[in-house]
Design a protein around this motif. Structure first.
Motif, PDB file in Angstrom:
ATOM      1  N   GLU A   1       0.691  -1.275  -0.064  1.00 11.46           N
ATOM      2  CA  GLU A   1      -0.014  -0.187   0.238  1.00 11.46           C
ATOM      3  C   GLU A   1       1.031   1.516  -0.177  1.00 11.46           C
ATOM      4  N   ALA A   2       0.228   2.564  -0.215  1.00 10.76           N
ATOM      5  CA  ALA A   2       0.864   3.696  -0.321  1.00 10.76           C
ATOM      6  C   ALA A   2      -0.085   4.731   0.487  1.00 10.76           C
ATOM      7  N   ASP A   3       0.862   6.221   1.461  1.00  9.22           N
ATOM      8  CA  ASP A   3      -0.030   6.630   1.718  1.00  9.22           C
ATOM      9  C   ASP A   3      -1.332   7.821   0.594  1.00  9.22           C
ATOM     10  N   GLU A   4      -2.461   7.703   0.533  1.00  7.83           N
ATOM     11  CA  GLU A   4      -3.296   8.595  -0.091  1.00  7.83           C
ATOM     12  C   GLU A   4      -3.487  10.298   0.546  1.00  7.83           C
ATOM     13  N   ILE A   5      -2.906  10.544  -0.620  1.00  4.16           N
ATOM     14  CA  ILE A   5      -3.299  12.540  -0.700  1.00  4.16           C
ATOM     15  C   ILE A   5      -4.345  13.396  -0.605  1.00  4.16           C
ATOM     16  N   ARG A   6      -5.619  13.361  -0.365  1.00  2.00           N
ATOM     17  CA  ARG A   6      -6.358  13.222  -1.348  1.00  2.00           C
ATOM     18  C   ARG A   6      -6.554  15.400  -1.165  1.00  2.00           C
ATOM     19  N   LEU A   7      -6.224  16.156  -1.952  1.00  2.00           N
ATOM     20  CA  LEU A   7      -5.751  17.437  -2.357  1.00  2.00           C
ATOM     21  C   LEU A   7      -7.317  17.981  -2.453  1.00  2.00           C
ATOM     22  N   GLY A   8      -7.510  19.516  -2.209  1.00  2.00           N
ATOM     23  CA  GLY A   8      -8.296  20.521  -2.565  1.00  2.00           C
ATOM     24  C   GLY A   8      -7.933  21.476  -2.034  1.00  2.00           C
ATOM     25  N   SER A   9      -8.873  22.505  -2.529  1.00  2.01           N
ATOM     26  CA  SER A   9      -8.636  24.088  -2.364  1.00  2.01           C
ATOM     27  C   SER A   9      -9.511  24.264  -1.039  1.00  2.01           C
ATOM     28  N   ARG A  10      -8.685  25.608  -0.191  1.00  2.00           N
ATOM     29  CA  ARG A  10      -9.907  25.831   0.812  1.00  2.00           C
ATOM     30  C   ARG A  10     -10.387  27.097   0.389  1.00  2.00           C
ATOM     31  N   VAL A  11     -10.955  27.667  -0.324  1.00  2.00           N
ATOM     32  CA  VAL A  11     -11.410  28.320  -1.102  1.00  2.00           C
ATOM     33  C   VAL A  11     -12.345  28.044  -2.258  1.00  2.00           C
TER      34      VAL A  11
ATOM     35  N   ARG B   1       4.336   7.076  -3.300  1.00  2.00           N
ATOM     36  CA  ARG B   1       5.387   6.320  -4.346  1.00  2.00           C
ATOM     37  C   ARG B   1       6.582   6.289  -2.909  1.00  2.00           C
ATOM     38  N   ASP B   2       7.352   7.606  -2.603  1.00  2.00           N
ATOM     39  CA  ASP B   2       8.694   6.691  -2.239  1.00  2.00           C
ATOM     40  C   ASP B   2       8.370   6.691  -1.052  1.00  2.00           C
ATOM     41  N   GLU B   3       8.019   5.858  -0.414  1.00  2.00           N
ATOM     42  CA  GLU B   3       7.209   5.161   1.325  1.00  2.00           C
ATOM     43  C   GLU B   3       6.217   4.561   0.210  1.00  2.00           C
ATOM     44  N   LEU B   4       6.238   3.075   0.073  1.00  2.05           N
ATOM     45  CA  LEU B   4       5.427   1.708   0.588  1.00  2.05           C
ATOM     46  C   LEU B   4       5.170   1.068   1.608  1.00  2.05           C
ATOM     47  N   TRP B   5       4.672   0.705   2.090  1.00  3.48           N
ATOM     48  CA  TRP B   5       4.459  -0.399   2.702  1.00  3.48           C
ATOM     49  C   TRP B   5       3.306  -1.056   3.034  1.00  3.48           C
ATOM     50  N   VAL B   6       3.847  -2.275   3.614  1.00  6.35           N
ATOM     51  CA  VAL B   6       2.909  -3.713   4.004  1.00  6.35           C
ATOM     52  C   VAL B   6       1.422  -3.693   5.132  1.00  6.35           C
ATOM     53  N   ARG B   7       0.799  -3.756   4.558  1.00  8.55           N
ATOM     54  CA  ARG B   7      -0.221  -3.378   6.281  1.00  8.55           C
ATOM     55  C   ARG B   7      -0.490  -5.599   6.150  1.00  8.55           C
ATOM     56  N   ALA B   8       0.331  -6.198   7.497  1.00  4.65           N
ATOM     57  CA  ALA B   8      -0.131  -7.896   7.601  1.00  4.65           C
ATOM     58  C   ALA B   8      -0.298  -7.998   9.281  1.00  4.65           C
ATOM     59  N   TYR B   9      -0.953  -9.417   9.065  1.00  2.85           N
ATOM     60  CA  TYR B   9      -1.398  -9.278  10.318  1.00  2.85           C
ATOM     61  C   TYR B   9      -1.198 -11.082  11.356  1.00  2.85           C
ATOM     62  N   VAL B  10      -0.361 -10.703  12.429  1.00  2.00           N
ATOM     63  CA  VAL B  10       0.918 -12.306  12.353  1.00  2.00           C
ATOM     64  C   VAL B  10      -0.497 -12.470  13.939  1.00  2.00           C
ATOM     65  N   PRO B  11      -0.335 -13.665  13.855  1.00  2.00           N
ATOM     66  CA  PRO B  11      -0.757 -15.029  14.373  1.00  2.00           C
ATOM     67  C   PRO B  11      -0.347 -14.527  16.181  1.00  2.00           C
ATOM     68  N   GLN B  12      -0.731 -14.689  16.995  1.00  2.00           N
ATOM     69  CA  GLN B  12      -0.241 -14.460  18.705  1.00  2.00           C
ATOM     70  C   GLN B  12       1.171 -15.236  18.872  1.00  2.00           C
ATOM     71  N   ASN B  13       0.894 -16.731  18.163  1.00  2.00           N
ATOM     72  CA  ASN B  13       2.420 -17.208  18.019  1.00  2.00           C
ATOM     73  C   ASN B  13       3.275 -17.235  17.965  1.00  2.00           C
ATOM     74  N   ARG B  14       3.030 -16.127  16.340  1.00  2.00           N
ATOM     75  CA  ARG B  14       4.083 -15.311  16.722  1.00  2.00           C
ATOM     76  C   ARG B  14       4.743 -14.061  16.583  1.00  2.00           C
ATOM     77  N   VAL B  15       3.638 -13.439  17.601  1.00  2.00           N
ATOM     78  CA  VAL B  15       3.945 -11.993  17.605  1.00  2.00           C
ATOM     79  C   VAL B  15       4.956 -11.735  17.853  1.00  2.00           C
ATOM     80  N   ARG B  16       5.910 -12.093  17.983  1.00  2.00           N
ATOM     81  CA  ARG B  16       7.547 -11.771  19.065  1.00  2.00           C
ATOM     82  C   ARG B  16       8.554 -11.452  17.857  1.00  2.00           C
ATOM     83  N   VAL B  17       7.893  -9.719  17.328  1.00  2.00           N
ATOM     84  CA  VAL B  17       8.036  -8.768  16.410  1.00  2.00           C
ATOM     85  C   VAL B  17       8.742  -7.477  17.348  1.00  2.00           C
TER      86      VAL B  17
END
Length: 378
Positions: free
Chosen positions: A36-46, A285-301
């Protein structure tokens, strides 16, 4: 027969060895996720009407690039109006700081001298020569009156004998009346001069002198600090209003805050956009990342831990990522399971930032995260 038995025994032994190896050497722990990548939604204040759209969906842009321009409407006229107002406030402030001109000070001093001379004149009263002149004018008026009386008496006698006309008699009468009135006027003038200046006139003249003196002192000392501060505050207020309009003008040009890719854009010139409403979205795109889910028996991170990633799209190019987030609270699937058997489904969300020097990854790709830090260090 014996040879065949040996081969079969050897084959069975290999199978048993493989089973034991797979049993006691399990596959390293890994979890899957989506890039995934951070999504930025742009607009104008006026907000306003769209004038130009300078990008398209999927286009890569640099930080500071103008993406959309809006029509200025009345902002240009308001800016010019505030610029004139600011110039007036600055001129007023400069006038207060500089103080009065030398010519104004000299004019105030001359006015003071004039009123002082008038006060001195009233204080001294009429001169003897003026009184004597008034008496002389009274004597002349009385002489003229006696002459007019004699003329009128003579014309009256002649009129009774019809020696003069009625018009001549009337002229003599009018001359007598004028001479009598002139005597009265000259008498009043002499009385005024002999009485001197009234007290009310002296007080009025003294007040005028004092007023002129204070006005002259005011010009010498200049404006009060409070007046200068007030003028400065008015100048600053006008500057603030102008700065606000200029910031609104900057909002007419929607710029990219980062280097990224336009993800969604549905605008055409002439469209109306609301103030503060998003008009397009882009991905960082300068900062890509992965969202994942770790089981509790492998949570030693832990945060900051290096992990290895593999992608189906690039099987021969392993990547390194850094765990930047580990959820403090587990999630259940389903959320109300409390039995010992189902407790293994309890997972913790993690976030792994990817180091992608080749710039080949795209949001949406599947990635496997190997939770063995040793593999990442290698």
């Amino acid at each position: 027969m014996t040879k065949r038995f040996i081969l079969v025994s050897l084959f069975i032994g290999v199978l048993v060895a493989l089973v034991f190896y797979s049993k006691w050497s399990p596959e390293p722990a890994r979890v899957s996720g989506v890039i995934e990548a951070d999504e930025i939604r742009l607009g104008s204040r006026v907000g306003g009407r769209v004038a130009r759209v300078l990008v398209e969906e999927g286009e890569s842009v640099q930080s500071g690039d103008v993406l959309v321009e809006l029509e200025p409407f009345d902002l240009l006229e308001r800016e010019a109006q505030l610029e004139f107002a600011l110039a007036a406030r600055e001129s007023e402030l400069a006038r207060f700081v500089t103080g009065f001109r030398e010519e104004e000070k000299l004019q105030a001093k001359a006015k003071l001298d004039q009123l002082q001379a008038r006060f001195d004149l009233l204080t001294q009263g009429p001169r003897k020569e003026e009184i004597e002149a008034a008496r002389g004018r009274l004597v002349l008026a009385e002489t003229a009156k006696r002459l007019a009386e004699q003329t009128f008496e003579r014309q009256s006698k002649l009129a009774r004998n019809n020696a003069v006309s009625t018009q001549e008699l009337d002229n003599a009468k009018e001359a007598l009346e004028a001479a009598s009135a002139n005597v009265v006027v000259r008498q009043q003038e002499l009385r005024l001069l002999e009485a001197g200046t009234r007290e009310e006139e002296l007080r009025e003249a003294a007040a005028n002198v004092e007023q002129a003196r204070q006005a002259w002192q005011l010009m010498l000392h200049g404006y009060r600090p409070e007046e200068i501060e007030q003028a400065k505050a008015s100048r600053d207020a006008a500057q603030a209003e102008l700065d606000a309009i200029r910031r609104q003008k900057e909002e007419l040009r929607i710029k990219s805050p980062i280097d990224g890719v336009i993800e969604a854009l549905d605008l055409q010139p002439g469209d109306m956009v609301a103030a503060g409403a998003p008009v397009l979205s882009m991905l960082d795109r300068d900062e890509l990342w992965v969202r994942a889910y770790v089981p509790q028996n492998r949570v030693r991170v832990s945060i900051g831990q290096k992990v290895r990633l593999s992608l189906d799209s690039f099987p021969d190019e392993p990547l390194i990522g850094t765990i930047s987030f580990v959820a403090r609270q587990a999630e259940f699937t389903p959320s109300n399971v409390q039995t010992l058997e189902e407790r293994s489904k309890q997972v913790f969300r993690i976030k792994v930032i990817i180091d992608d020097p080749s710039d080949q990854l795209r949001p949406g790709l599947m990635a496997d995260i190997w939770l063995d830090s040793t593999g990442a260090d290698e």
